[in-house]
Scaffold this motif. Sequence first.
Motif, PDB file in Angstrom:
ATOM      1  N   ILE A 252       5.249  -1.834  -8.257  1.00 37.83           N
ATOM      2  CA  ILE A 252       5.243  -0.426  -8.697  1.00 37.83           C
ATOM      3  C   ILE A 252       3.901  -0.102  -9.367  1.00 37.83           C
ATOM      4  O   ILE A 252       3.262   0.899  -9.057  1.00 37.83           O
ATOM      5  N   ASN A 253       3.448  -0.990 -10.252  1.00 37.43           N
ATOM      6  CA  ASN A 253       2.180  -0.730 -10.950  1.00 37.43           C
ATOM      7  C   ASN A 253       1.026  -0.644  -9.951  1.00 37.43           C
ATOM      8  O   ASN A 253       0.129   0.187 -10.101  1.00 37.43           O
ATOM      9  N   ALA A 254       1.066  -1.507  -8.939  1.00 39.43           N
ATOM     10  CA  ALA A 254      -0.034  -1.518  -7.957  1.00 39.43           C
ATOM     11  C   ALA A 254      -0.132  -0.163  -7.256  1.00 39.43           C
ATOM     12  O   ALA A 254      -1.224   0.393  -7.091  1.00 39.43           O
ATOM     13  N   ILE A 255       1.003   0.400  -6.868  1.00 44.09           N
ATOM     14  CA  ILE A 255       0.972   1.692  -6.165  1.00 44.09           C
ATOM     15  C   ILE A 255       0.640   2.812  -7.158  1.00 44.09           C
ATOM     16  O   ILE A 255      -0.120   3.732  -6.872  1.00 44.09           O
ATOM     17  N   ASP A 256       1.225   2.682  -8.349  1.00 48.58           N
ATOM     18  CA  ASP A 256       1.030   3.708  -9.373  1.00 48.58           C
ATOM     19  C   ASP A 256      -0.450   3.848  -9.754  1.00 48.58           C
ATOM     20  O   ASP A 256      -0.917   4.923 -10.116  1.00 48.58           O
ATOM     21  N   ASN A 257      -1.191   2.768  -9.678  1.00 44.96           N
ATOM     22  CA  ASN A 257      -2.612   2.790 -10.053  1.00 44.96           C
ATOM     23  C   ASN A 257      -3.516   3.393  -8.989  1.00 44.96           C
ATOM     24  O   ASN A 257      -4.705   3.607  -9.222  1.00 44.96           O
ATOM     25  N   LEU A 258      -2.959   3.647  -7.799  1.00 37.87           N
ATOM     26  CA  LEU A 258      -3.810   4.142  -6.711  1.00 37.87           C
ATOM     27  C   LEU A 258      -4.057   5.640  -6.818  1.00 37.87           C
ATOM     28  O   LEU A 258      -3.180   6.389  -7.242  1.00 37.87           O
ATOM     29  N   TYR A 259      -5.230   6.067  -6.435  1.00 37.53           N
ATOM     30  CA  TYR A 259      -5.456   7.509  -6.304  1.00 37.53           C
ATOM     31  C   TYR A 259      -6.329   7.790  -5.085  1.00 37.53           C
ATOM     32  O   TYR A 259      -7.047   6.935  -4.584  1.00 37.53           O
ATOM     33  N   PHE A 260      -6.178   9.026  -4.635  1.00 40.89           N
ATOM     34  CA  PHE A 260      -6.844   9.471  -3.416  1.00 40.89           C
ATOM     35  C   PHE A 260      -7.873  10.516  -3.823  1.00 40.89           C
ATOM     36  O   PHE A 260      -7.566  11.416  -4.604  1.00 40.89           O
ATOM     37  N   ASP A 261      -9.092  10.368  -3.291  1.00 45.01           N
ATOM     38  CA  ASP A 261     -10.147  11.289  -3.702  1.00 45.01           C
ATOM     39  C   ASP A 261     -10.693  12.066  -2.497  1.00 45.01           C
ATOM     40  O   ASP A 261     -11.911  12.158  -2.309  1.00 45.01           O
ATOM     41  N   HIS A 262      -9.794  12.578  -1.684  1.00 45.42           N
ATOM     42  CA  HIS A 262     -10.160  13.454  -0.548  1.00 45.42           C
ATOM     43  C   HIS A 262     -11.003  12.780   0.520  1.00 45.42           C
ATOM     44  O   HIS A 262     -11.681  13.452   1.276  1.00 45.42           O
ATOM     45  N   GLU A 263     -11.009  11.444   0.571  1.00 52.57           N
ATOM     46  CA  GLU A 263     -11.796  10.776   1.616  1.00 52.57           C
ATOM     47  C   GLU A 263     -10.857  10.403   2.753  1.00 52.57           C
ATOM     48  O   GLU A 263     -10.133   9.409   2.665  1.00 52.57           O
ATOM     49  N   ILE A 264     -10.868  11.208   3.782  1.00 50.76           N
ATOM     50  CA  ILE A 264      -9.910  10.992   4.870  1.00 50.76           C
ATOM     51  C   ILE A 264     -10.464  11.576   6.164  1.00 50.76           C
ATOM     52  O   ILE A 264     -11.244  12.543   6.131  1.00 50.76           O
TER      53      ILE A 264
END
Length: 448
Positions: A252-264
């Motif tokens: 859960i922590n591993a996913i929770d720490n992820l963020y997306f910065d519009h690079e797609i």
Amino acid sequence: MQHYTLIIFGGTGDLTRRKLIPAVRELVRKDPEMAVSVLGIGRTPLSGNDYKTLLLQGEDLPPRMTIHYYTGNVMEPDSMAGLREKIESVESGMPAGRIFYLATSYKLFGRIAKCIRSCCTENDKFFTRIIAEKPFGSDRKSFNRLNEELKTHFTESQIYRADHYLAKGTVDNILRTRFSNPLFESVWNSGFISRITIAVEEKLGVANRTGYYDQTGAIKDMVQNHLLQTLSLILMNTTRPLEESSFRQAKINAIDNLYFDHEIRTGQYRGYLDEVQNINPGSETETFAELKLHSRDPRWKGTGIVLRTGKKLKKRQAYIEIEFRGTSCSVCPEPGHVSNKLILHIQPLQNVELTINTTLPGEKAELKPVKMTFCPTCEFRSNTPEAYEMILKECLRGNKRLFMNAEELDIAWRLTDSILEDLKERKPVIYEPGSTGPADGNAGGQDQ
Ligand code: BG6
């Protein structure tokens, strides 16, 4: 002898035919103490024999396995009134553990759960468990609504949320590979790893699943679940991975720490529009996506994380690539920049490949990257269980290791919602079938 009943909602569907029935057949073949009665439920009126023929497609039914059919539609509760009697007749008085497999659209899960609760859970001699198939909802909100519905009828311990990637040999092995090899775990951080790539590339298109796929797209079909689940095992911090609660919290922590910065970047294969013209002319559904994520976990600050998936691509392959930071080699014959790669192949083979640099024999003593490869599927092919066999086996054992809990899904949806929000502003780029995806650009810039 252990008797089990597998009751499949979506009994005439693709998943039942291609995955579940072969998986049950293998389980029963391998375990002489196991007997399984399969009861498929579908709307199409079929005789028991026709159903068997449909599912077996010329294959034999092993001893201790039987197949039955019930015609019913959960949208018409009256048609389900005979289900309890049917299950009891299939079980012929044997106390059997019951698994209800929800191989249908998530939109029916609530109704199915209600139907099961009202008709069939009074078997106090054995367990009742529910396996539900992804996708769980189409965004965070619908996931939470769906989850509440399931929880109204069943306890969390009865609900098994399946993601068949977690049951693939290589993915199931990630933690053992990491934690049993100090060689890897001691450098498993951004100080040494510049980039993590997880790719699931498919050669096939959407085939006969246009209705489902066009409403879903690559991000919801693959990234929200298979790719993020695999990634969580690569990123998670834990020293006690076998303890259920710490294992779950670390994921859960591993996913929770992820963020997306519009690079797609997203794409759609040429020809897709013809396939969906009757259901959604001019569809902008993506059949390819490559995106970059970042982690707030200090352990991963500065490591680029790339997730890529697509249909109708050049090759069918799925792998995890760990790219180590380079260094300059001053003592090499030709001083220069060198780095290493660890590649964990998920399919078609399950190779583990480590790329190291060495000089090849010869007068010039040139430096070359060479691959050290271990190929378990080459050596032990016949013993490698298929993902759905593992899913059923672990559920029968009551082991949740290969399944997802609600909190993991909730935060995976939160991240996915932020990616989907970004897609509203973009149109997928058309790519040629058999290519490597849309030609332009890359998901991210330079890793720090
Ligand atoms: C499913 C997706 O979950 O996974 C499909 O809905 C995809 O679109 C499939 O093709 C890929 O699984 P595998 O095991 O064939 O790689």
